[in-house]
Design an enzyme around this catalytic site. Structure first.
Site, mmCIF file in Angstrom:
data_model
loop_
_atom_site.group_PDB
_atom_site.id
_atom_site.type_symbol
_atom_site.label_atom_id
_atom_site.label_comp_id
_atom_site.label_asym_id
_atom_site.label_seq_id
_atom_site.Cartn_x
_atom_site.Cartn_y
_atom_site.Cartn_z
ATOM 1 N N VAL A 47 -96.525 -0.238 -36.169
ATOM 2 C CA VAL A 47 -95.186 -0.647 -36.637
ATOM 3 C C VAL A 47 -94.806 -1.973 -35.982
ATOM 4 O O VAL A 47 -94.946 -2.126 -34.760
ATOM 5 C CB VAL A 47 -94.134 0.428 -36.265
ATOM 6 C CG1 VAL A 47 -92.759 0.020 -36.784
ATOM 7 C CG2 VAL A 47 -94.527 1.784 -36.821
ATOM 8 N N ILE A 77 -97.444 -0.887 -31.364
ATOM 9 C CA ILE A 77 -96.392 -1.840 -31.689
ATOM 10 C C ILE A 77 -97.039 -3.155 -32.101
ATOM 11 O O ILE A 77 -97.790 -3.760 -31.320
ATOM 12 C CB ILE A 77 -95.464 -2.071 -30.472
ATOM 13 C CG1 ILE A 77 -94.926 -0.740 -29.932
ATOM 14 C CG2 ILE A 77 -94.335 -3.027 -30.846
ATOM 15 C CD1 ILE A 77 -94.071 0.054 -30.884
ATOM 16 N N LYS A 78 -96.760 -3.587 -33.332
ATOM 17 C CA LYS A 78 -97.335 -4.842 -33.818
ATOM 18 C C LYS A 78 -96.445 -6.010 -33.384
ATOM 19 O O LYS A 78 -95.234 -6.012 -33.651
ATOM 20 C CB LYS A 78 -97.462 -4.815 -35.340
ATOM 21 C CG LYS A 78 -98.587 -3.896 -35.814
ATOM 22 C CD LYS A 78 -98.643 -3.834 -37.326
ATOM 23 C CE LYS A 78 -99.224 -5.086 -37.940
ATOM 24 N NZ LYS A 78 -99.245 -4.993 -39.416
ATOM 25 N N ILE A 79 -97.079 -6.969 -32.738
ATOM 26 C CA ILE A 79 -96.350 -8.129 -32.235
ATOM 27 C C ILE A 79 -97.099 -9.398 -32.658
ATOM 28 O O ILE A 79 -98.296 -9.540 -32.365
ATOM 29 C CB ILE A 79 -96.255 -8.075 -30.682
ATOM 30 C CG1 ILE A 79 -95.522 -6.791 -30.256
ATOM 31 C CG2 ILE A 79 -95.560 -9.317 -30.133
ATOM 32 C CD1 ILE A 79 -95.430 -6.600 -28.749
#
Ligand code: G3P
Length: 226
Positions: A58, A85-87
């Site tokens: 996400v 966590i997509k960054i």
């Protein structure tokens, strides 16, 4: 090879997880916005559908490290399970990846277009990097070539980070990155189906059934006959 599904559509997720050996789901703000529903509800429904163990990736919206970290902690607490966590690999994103590594929150570095972006994200503590293969190909680049360079760099420097190749428009691109040693791919539901589809496979199956039924009867299967 790990296959992930690049969608937030629950029906498509249910269908693909039923049929194929899926390892998880990836989303991004564009994919989420297509569903036009409550953000958290979408993610909780996906988590419920795929279970706690499958990967769910996400993406955050913020572009400053402290805000990114705040979003990551919120998402980790609210959605739970095997969450990534997509960054994006902007400088503040890299700073956030370093902070989240210390906090034990798993990160997928995204919007990767070069091998050096991937290497910096990996050294900073990302678990996955997501190179955008078709978006690279679309500007006369070599998406699979970038994936190949990343795989080599991770091997050279003995990094645990994995390549989650993303942004595909056809089966050939998936095949090319598979040959390059990508650890995982995320594909949309149509491409997931296309990976298996071949007209000669369908023709062969039709012929097998027709030959069988001409001798053993219409609708009969192996356990119906002697
Ligand atoms: O998940 C991110 C990536 O898959 C984007 O794909 O098709 O928008 O280039 P696309």
């Amino acid at each position: 090879m790990l296959y992930l599904l690049d969608t937030a559509n629950l029906d498509e997720i249910k269908k693909a997880f039923d049929l194929y050996p899926m390892s998880g789901v990836t989303t991004n703000p564009t994919i989420i916005s297509r569903e036009n529903k409550s953000f958290i509800k979408i993610l909780k429904n996906i988590r419920e559908t795929i279970g706690q163990d499958k990967m769910l990736h996400v993406q955050v919206i913020s572009t400053h490290a402290q805000e990114i970290v705040k979003e990551a902690e919120y998402l980790n607490k609210t959605i739970g399970g095997n969450l990534y966590i997509k960054i994006p690999v902007i400088p503040e994103g890299i700073k956030a990846i370093k902070i989240l590594k210390l906090k034990g929150i798993k990160v997928t570095a995204t919007a990767v277009f070069t091998a050096q972006q991937a290497l910096i994200a990996a050294v900073s503590g990302a678990e996955f990097v997501a190179p955008y293969v078709n978006r690279i190909d679309s500007i006369s680049g070599n998406g699979a070539g970038v994936v190949s360079q990343i795989v080599t760099l991770f091997k050279n420097y003995n990094l645990n980070c994995k390549v989650l190749a993303a942004s595909f428009k056809n089966v050939q691109q998936v095949q090319d990155v598979s040959l390059c040693g990508a650890h995982s791919v995320t594909v949309n539901p149509a491409i997931m189906g296309d990976l298996l589809s071949h007209p000669l496979t369908d023709k062969s199956v039709t012929q097998f059934i027709s030959d069988w039924e001409s001798v053993y009867g219409t609708g009969k299967v192996t356990y119906d006959v002697k």
